[in-house]
Design an enzyme around this catalytic site. Sequence first.
Site, short mmCIF file in Angstrom:
data_model
loop_
_atom_site.label_atom_id
_atom_site.label_comp_id
_atom_site.label_asym_id
_atom_site.label_seq_id
_atom_site.Cartn_x
_atom_site.Cartn_y
_atom_site.Cartn_z
N GLU A 225 0.83 -1.22 0.00
CA GLU A 225 0.00 0.00 0.00
C GLU A 225 0.85 1.26 0.00
O GLU A 225 0.63 2.19 0.79
CB GLU A 225 -0.96 -0.01 1.19
CG GLU A 225 -1.91 -1.21 1.16
CD GLU A 225 -2.95 -1.23 2.25
OE1 GLU A 225 -2.70 -0.65 3.32
OE2 GLU A 225 -4.01 -1.83 2.04
N ASP B 207 -8.58 -8.77 4.04
CA ASP B 207 -8.36 -7.63 4.93
C ASP B 207 -9.51 -7.46 5.91
O ASP B 207 -10.31 -6.54 5.76
CB ASP B 207 -8.21 -6.36 4.07
CG ASP B 207 -7.64 -5.20 4.86
OD1 ASP B 207 -7.27 -5.40 6.02
OD2 ASP B 207 -7.58 -4.09 4.30
N GLU C 293 -12.85 -1.68 11.54
CA GLU C 293 -12.75 -1.01 10.24
C GLU C 293 -13.82 -1.46 9.25
O GLU C 293 -14.50 -0.64 8.65
CB GLU C 293 -11.35 -1.27 9.67
CG GLU C 293 -11.18 -0.70 8.27
CD GLU C 293 -9.81 -1.00 7.68
OE1 GLU C 293 -8.96 -1.59 8.36
OE2 GLU C 293 -9.59 -0.61 6.51
#
Length: 843
Positions: free
Chosen positions: A311, A390, A418
């Site tokens: 990332e 993820d 998240e």
Amino acid sequence: MLDRIIMQRIPLPFAVLMLFACAALAESGEDAWLRYARLDPHVASRYASMPTALVTLGHSSVSRSGQTELLRGIQGMLGRTLRIDIGAPTGPAIIAGTVEQVRALDASFDPPGNLQADGFALISTRIKGQEALIITGGTDRAVLYGAFALLRKIAQAEGISALNEAQVPSVPVRWVNQWDNLDGSIERGYAGQSIFFENRRVRPNLARAAEYARLLASVGINGCNVNNVNADLHILDSDFIAQLARIADVFRPYGVKLGVAVNVSMPKQVGRLDTFDPLDPKVAEWWNGKFDEVYRQIPDFGGVVVKADSEGQLGPSLYGRNPAEAANVIARALKPHGGIVFYRAFVYDHHLDWNNLKADRARAAYDIFHPLDGQFDDNVIVQIKHGPIDFQVREPVSPLLGGLQKTNEAIELQITQEYTGQQRHTVFLIPMWKEVLDFDMAVNGQNTPVKDIITGRSFHRPLGGYVGVANVGLSTNWLANQLALANLYGFGRLAWNPDLTAQAIADEWTKLTFGNDRAVVKAITNIQLGSWPAYESYTGPLGLQTLTNITGPHYGPAPESQEHNGWGQWIRAGHDGVGMDRTVATGTGFVGQYSPTVQKIYEPLANTPDNIVLFFHHVPYTYRLHSGKTVIQTIYDSHYEGAEETGEFVKEWQLLKGRVDDGRYEELLAQLEYQAGHAIVWRDAVDDWFHQMSGVDDQKGRVGRHPNRVEAEAMELRGYRVFEPTSWEGASGGKGVACSAEMTTCSAQTKFDGAAGLYEVDIEYFDLSSGTSKFKVLVNNHVADEWRADMLLPGNEPSADSSVRHRTKGLTLHPGDVICIEGTPDRAERAPLDYIEVLPLQR
Ligand code: GCV
């Protein structure tokens, strides 16, 4: 003065009761599960024979913490002040000390179990002829853990008169990570600013950090990386190390080691070298020097976590080197000091080619790390997210967990929610983690559940464990949702003992957090245990993953955002069918990364469990699952069931009014009501999207048809203009209305044409961060309700992220009544509205 007058008129017993009631009102959640609330006198009387003296044999700051905790806990729960004695007891005493220290008092002392390292024991015995309750263990930290365990028993009203038990943690490494930035923000943090940093400095006041260490220690967590894994290059600058030392100072009394996230490019970017090639001796020397400096100021520094080649973070690939080479150069610098490196396996290409049907992000960790097995130094732990993508609402277990036999492993779990509702939704994650930990990877044909692999038991690894991404913040109750704290608590408890059941953890946490009232424990445990299945049902069932806004805040529904980009969280939904073919035979080959036994579950469509089927297979919408239902009908039904179940949580919670303190009752009621409304936003967005994509109607006729709903764009508008959100599924009917720029107040009205009766009216509006609009509901020009759009939600445009339901209850309506919603915009927030829904009042 007034207080005094009131008190004088109230008989004393009532006054005492009122004091308790007021104390109950004051609960904010700040004390989390360490409330030490006074037990009711009947329960407290069971501890009457407990020794009243406390002898602490250790002299370290950790021993002092244990002593303080026992004094505080016993005082809080039983109203008794323990007497502090020194040396050999002369009467009944609680004795806290390591095995060695207790043996120095009485050589015959022989605790149960093998009390190595953090293992502790609680024993009722006699020492030198005196009655003793012994809290002992291999180290001072173990004794501290024992003190917390004893207090936990008392808080749950368990008997302690005949104790003889030992507990040893399942793994040596039980860490949390915080993704805190030096400016005080927290990546994927949903509970306010950092407790560690502000304005690129360590905060002057570290009281919350010390309290955090206490909470962590109480569930056996022994390390914390304090900064974002997208690491700030200056975290180990000389002047910053001195500041970090202050955090280590407040962690130390609780046996929590400090760690930080580093960036592998630091030797070049801040160290002024011309390279950060891990094989360059200059680079090794730089890391050696840096850690010598760190350990001079923080002698018990725990280690570092590394995110590289991921990332946008630089990594060893720049020099053609691999993760083992990058990890080892840092590990060798830490080794002489006893430090460890957590090297994250979250390495993948986020510019994947969507058109390539063989491309698969899920493959990345195994493809990169499996060939390196055996090449990592002994003080390196590869930190592996539990799933291959993820932190989605459901993923299969990462095949890498079974793919390394000569490498230390830690599993990374995400406490901060998240992809699971960002703590605005209650989602108790322990049942999900339990499924992962109990999953048998069947490596080498042997029984190798994940929990045994990470303990090191399966492959005889010396180090291993658990890392939880916690992201607590300055929010009074740490995670901004009273129920979410159960995830932090449960993470610690599972890391200690992965065989605890989700039910036991939920019960235990609830008793400590809300008290032992059976009705309260039952209702809260029920909500907690139902919350992950419900969330999965209204977000992404069948292994579709969370179906949230991938390129945005990862919060509300946005199924379209999964596709057509390089992030690889694809679901490959088309008009023909849905799901990603990851089989060896025809797909990306991901299934081939598992052991043959596991491949037999996922390769054949017929064997794959329904709840994960679309993660592994592309099937027609009309494919019949094991349940007998088609895929598309399951998607529709599941979203309706999940939303309905979430509505039930509200009703269940309402039964607790008066049984939990008013502050937390009201706060959680508001949270659960919001969640129930947002679950409907999820339901409609995902179902409408699949309806359009598949062209298959809902057999039950619900999707796309809402008989009680009046779209704002279909109402009579004054000042409001129709808009289309960026993603059409972000508003009911693909449209909403927003007050025109020149207007100060706008309205949308409709005539009620139902039967006379009592109703509730749901108003779906959008609450943006750019202002605080006001809304009113008027019936025949009389104001029936009003509120402000003042929630903190992600995003700054009307979308499924910002969509909120307001419920106006108990309206008496007659045919022909005019219902009007009046919106007063504030700055850029133009009082946007989506629809109203008029429903018979649910009693
Ligand atoms: C810290 C996800 C999150 C990122 C996070 C990353 C990681 O992609 O969205 O915010 O970055 O995981 O775990 O490194």
